[in-house]
Design a protein around this motif. Structure first.
Motif, mmCIF file in Angstrom:
data_model
loop_
_atom_site.group_PDB
_atom_site.id
_atom_site.type_symbol
_atom_site.label_atom_id
_atom_site.label_comp_id
_atom_site.label_asym_id
_atom_site.label_seq_id
_atom_site.Cartn_x
_atom_site.Cartn_y
_atom_site.Cartn_z
ATOM 1 N N MET A 4 0.855 -1.184 0.000
ATOM 2 C CA MET A 4 0.000 0.000 0.000
ATOM 3 C C MET A 4 0.892 1.236 0.000
ATOM 4 O O MET A 4 1.850 1.310 0.768
ATOM 5 N N LYS A 5 0.600 2.167 -0.879
ATOM 6 C CA LYS A 5 1.366 3.408 -0.913
ATOM 7 C C LYS A 5 0.616 4.477 -0.128
ATOM 8 O O LYS A 5 -0.607 4.526 -0.151
ATOM 9 N N SER A 6 1.374 5.321 0.547
ATOM 10 C CA SER A 6 0.734 6.416 1.270
ATOM 11 C C SER A 6 0.341 7.504 0.274
ATOM 12 O O SER A 6 0.984 7.691 -0.759
ATOM 13 N N HIS A 7 -0.717 8.211 0.584
ATOM 14 C CA HIS A 7 -1.238 9.263 -0.284
ATOM 15 C C HIS A 7 -0.341 10.485 -0.128
ATOM 16 O O HIS A 7 -0.268 11.087 0.946
ATOM 17 N N ARG A 8 0.361 10.863 -1.194
ATOM 18 C CA ARG A 8 1.383 11.901 -1.079
ATOM 19 C C ARG A 8 0.777 13.263 -0.772
ATOM 20 O O ARG A 8 1.369 14.068 -0.050
ATOM 21 N N GLY A 9 -0.401 13.550 -1.304
ATOM 22 C CA GLY A 9 -1.044 14.827 -1.006
ATOM 23 C C GLY A 9 -1.455 14.917 0.447
ATOM 24 O O GLY A 9 -1.329 15.961 1.085
ATOM 25 N N ALA A 10 -1.935 13.810 1.001
ATOM 26 C CA ALA A 10 -2.327 13.794 2.411
ATOM 27 C C ALA A 10 -1.104 13.891 3.313
ATOM 28 O O ALA A 10 -1.155 14.528 4.366
ATOM 29 N N CYS A 11 0.003 13.291 2.902
ATOM 30 C CA CYS A 11 1.226 13.361 3.713
ATOM 31 C C CYS A 11 1.748 14.785 3.803
ATOM 32 O O CYS A 11 2.354 15.165 4.800
ATOM 33 N N GLN A 58 -9.855 7.890 8.203
ATOM 34 C CA GLN A 58 -9.570 7.854 6.769
ATOM 35 C C GLN A 58 -8.196 8.433 6.470
ATOM 36 O O GLN A 58 -7.428 7.867 5.691
ATOM 37 N N ILE A 59 -7.875 9.548 7.100
ATOM 38 C CA ILE A 59 -6.592 10.200 6.827
ATOM 39 C C ILE A 59 -5.443 9.401 7.417
ATOM 40 O O ILE A 59 -4.378 9.295 6.812
ATOM 41 N N LYS A 60 -5.651 8.789 8.584
ATOM 42 C CA LYS A 60 -4.614 7.924 9.146
ATOM 43 C C LYS A 60 -4.286 6.790 8.188
ATOM 44 O O LYS A 60 -3.130 6.437 7.993
ATOM 45 N N ARG A 61 -5.319 6.233 7.585
ATOM 46 C CA ARG A 61 -5.110 5.146 6.637
ATOM 47 C C ARG A 61 -4.328 5.639 5.418
ATOM 48 O O ARG A 61 -3.512 4.916 4.862
ATOM 49 N N MET A 62 -4.564 6.895 5.016
ATOM 50 C CA MET A 62 -3.867 7.431 3.847
ATOM 51 C C MET A 62 -2.401 7.739 4.143
ATOM 52 O O MET A 62 -1.533 7.486 3.320
ATOM 53 N N ILE A 63 -2.114 8.309 5.331
ATOM 54 C CA ILE A 63 -0.738 8.748 5.572
ATOM 55 C C ILE A 63 0.124 7.679 6.230
ATOM 56 O O ILE A 63 1.340 7.738 6.142
ATOM 57 N N LEU A 64 -0.477 6.715 6.875
ATOM 58 C CA LEU A 64 0.323 5.702 7.562
ATOM 59 C C LEU A 64 0.371 4.388 6.803
ATOM 60 O O LEU A 64 0.779 3.372 7.354
ATOM 61 N N ALA A 65 -0.040 4.390 5.547
ATOM 62 C CA ALA A 65 -0.048 3.152 4.762
ATOM 63 C C ALA A 65 1.361 2.739 4.379
ATOM 64 O O ALA A 65 2.264 3.494 4.305
#
Length: 65
Positions: A4-11, A58-65
């Motif tokens: 799983m890749k982290s969402h770069r915009g959210a990071c 939702q955001i935790k899932r995006m940035i901590l993936a």
């Protein structure tokens, strides 16, 4: 299955605190500051925590993936 890749915009927009909460920056605090009063610009430069727990998950899932 690939990683799983982290969402770069959210990071770039959100950071996780040590306690696990999500920290964000306030909007409207980067330009056109000359017509905003000083109290407002000081408040806009402070970071804030996310309130909604559903969005937080939702955001935790995006940035901590």
């Amino acid at each position: 299955m690939p990683k799983m890749k982290s969402h770069r915009g959210a990071c770039k927009r959100f950071k996780a605190t040590a306690s696990g909460r999500i920290k964000r920056e306030r909007m409207n605090g980067s330009h056109n500051l000359e017509h905003k009063n000083r109290k407002r610009t000081r408040r806009l430069h402070q970071s804030a925590l996310l309130e909604c727990t559903k969005k937080e998950r939702q955001i935790k899932r995006m940035i901590l993936a």
